[in-house]
Design an enzyme around this catalytic site. Sequence first.
Site, short mmCIF file in Angstrom:
data_model
loop_
_atom_site.label_atom_id
_atom_site.label_comp_id
_atom_site.label_asym_id
_atom_site.label_seq_id
_atom_site.Cartn_x
_atom_site.Cartn_y
_atom_site.Cartn_z
N LYS A 114 0.83 -1.22 0.00
CA LYS A 114 0.00 0.00 0.00
C LYS A 114 0.86 1.26 0.00
O LYS A 114 0.53 2.24 -0.66
CB LYS A 114 -0.97 0.00 1.19
CG LYS A 114 -2.01 -1.10 1.05
CD LYS A 114 -3.22 -0.93 1.94
CE LYS A 114 -4.21 -2.04 1.62
NZ LYS A 114 -5.52 -1.91 2.22
N LYS A 197 -6.41 -10.96 -5.72
CA LYS A 197 -7.57 -11.13 -4.83
C LYS A 197 -8.62 -10.05 -5.10
O LYS A 197 -8.29 -8.93 -5.49
CB LYS A 197 -7.13 -11.12 -3.37
CG LYS A 197 -6.84 -9.77 -2.76
CD LYS A 197 -6.95 -9.77 -1.22
CE LYS A 197 -6.99 -8.32 -0.74
NZ LYS A 197 -7.47 -8.06 0.56
N LYS A 200 -11.46 -4.30 -2.12
CA LYS A 200 -12.20 -3.04 -2.14
C LYS A 200 -11.40 -1.95 -2.83
O LYS A 200 -11.92 -1.15 -3.57
CB LYS A 200 -12.46 -2.57 -0.70
CG LYS A 200 -13.68 -3.17 -0.07
CD LYS A 200 -13.86 -2.63 1.35
CE LYS A 200 -13.98 -3.79 2.31
NZ LYS A 200 -13.93 -3.48 3.71
P1 ATP Z 1 -8.38 -4.01 0.72
O1 ATP Z 1 -8.06 -5.09 -0.25
O2 ATP Z 1 -8.91 -2.80 0.07
O3 ATP Z 1 -7.32 -3.74 1.71
P2 ATP Z 1 -10.32 -5.84 1.57
O4 ATP Z 1 -11.19 -5.88 0.40
O5 ATP Z 1 -9.28 -6.89 1.75
O6 ATP Z 1 -9.61 -4.44 1.58
P3 ATP Z 1 -10.77 -5.83 4.38
O7 ATP Z 1 -11.68 -4.96 5.17
O8 ATP Z 1 -9.33 -5.55 4.46
O9 ATP Z 1 -11.20 -5.76 2.87
O10 ATP Z 1 -11.01 -7.34 4.72
C1 ATP Z 1 -12.00 -7.83 5.59
C2 ATP Z 1 -11.90 -9.34 5.68
O11 ATP Z 1 -12.17 -9.95 4.43
C3 ATP Z 1 -10.51 -9.84 6.10
O12 ATP Z 1 -10.65 -10.92 7.00
C4 ATP Z 1 -9.89 -10.29 4.81
O13 ATP Z 1 -8.94 -11.32 5.00
C5 ATP Z 1 -11.11 -10.82 4.07
N1 ATP Z 1 -10.95 -10.74 2.63
C6 ATP Z 1 -10.81 -9.59 1.92
N2 ATP Z 1 -10.71 -9.85 0.61
C7 ATP Z 1 -10.78 -11.20 0.48
C8 ATP Z 1 -10.75 -12.10 -0.63
N3 ATP Z 1 -10.65 -11.64 -1.86
N4 ATP Z 1 -10.86 -13.41 -0.39
C9 ATP Z 1 -10.99 -13.89 0.86
N5 ATP Z 1 -11.03 -13.10 1.96
C10 ATP Z 1 -10.93 -11.78 1.78
#
Ligand code: ATP
Length: 334
Positions: A114, A197, A200
């Site tokens: 990041k 992955k 968001k």
């Molecule tokens: P960013 O990628 O923008 O940092 P994010 O989409 O990963 O954000 P978070 O709020 O960081 O969202 O994640 C919340 C939960 O969802 C965490 O436990 C994270 O491990 C899980 N998670 C996020 N994206 C995935 C994914 N693509 N597959 C499985 N688990 C996920």
Amino acid sequence: MSKERILSGIQPTGGSFHLGNYLGALKQWVDLQESHDAFYCVVDLHAITVQVDPKILRERSLTSTAQLLALGLDPAKCSLFMQSHVPAHNQLGWVMECLTGFGEAGRMTQFKDKSQKSGADRTVVGLFTYPILQAADILLYQAKYVPVGEDQRQHIELTRDLGQRFNSTYKDIFTIPEAYITKAAAKINDLQDPSAKMSKTNSSPAGVVDILDAPEVNAKKIKSAVTDTGREIKFDSAEKPGVSNLLTIHSALSGKSIADLESEFAGKGYGDLKGAVAEVVVEYFRPVRERTMELLKDPAELTKILKVGADKANTVAEDTLKKVYDAMGLIPRA
Ligand code: ATP
Ligand code: LTN
């Protein structure tokens, strides 16, 4: 026998949670509240490592709460609260910062990714200390398990290291937690780039299925998912990442095994698979979307639920913090 404690958190960073958040983490939150003493927090303090309009943050915090309830969290079975309602998170966060090496924090891959994207001058110190606050979130509750997606494994490892370091330096106070990661859905991938992955902040809108989006929007995104060369519908994450991602999503939501899905789709085309996944996703989240809208009509009720959660959380967190301060030699206020 008393139930084992678990804790997890999610950032209120978007207008909606996405399919990766749900399958990687939130689905387990809902399941585990039945068998565990569960604490779940909306980590609003983590969300301010990027600048956000105050009005939007307020909205997102309430929408996150409503979504968690609509997905199945039950305030009678778990403690649901806002991180900023429990001051001990920041207080233990500072203690943990004083136990963390600078290089150790700099090795966190999420920070490296990041910060590299935004450049040193635009990277705030809060992003650097983010995993340390996360460690405090977990250790405060003496959590045994932390249900998260695969991308959080390194942060849980740091939490374990810091807990052990405190225990051996001062006093054996902390339970050392373990990541609780569901293998089958640990990483849901971007529909447009199945090697990355679903995220968001990093995915293009077409690559992410937001669970609050309109059914037609999500159906269209899934039907436009990138698939692989060849024609066969077979799970093979190296050779067929697109198809494998779709099979994973179907299986996790429908409860059918991957093997059963492979037989069901034998001889059929990618279009058939996409149509079926679209239908499963849309029908699964239709009631969640409706219930979230319903809950958002009564923000006072959401605030009340968060207060009950925060009261329970504060009791546990203050008790841990008191022990920590005492073990370190900070004298109590008379
Ligand atoms: P960013 O990628 O923008 O940092 P994010 O989409 O990963 O954000 P978070 O709020 O960081 O969202 O994640 C919340 C939960 O969802 C965490 O436990 C994270 O491990 C899980 N998670 C996020 N994206 C995935 C994914 N693509 N597959 C499985 N688990 C996920
Ligand atoms: N960094 C986590 C969010 C998070 C968290 C936690 C997860 C903050 N505190 C405590 C589990 C336990 C993420 O999902 N990005």
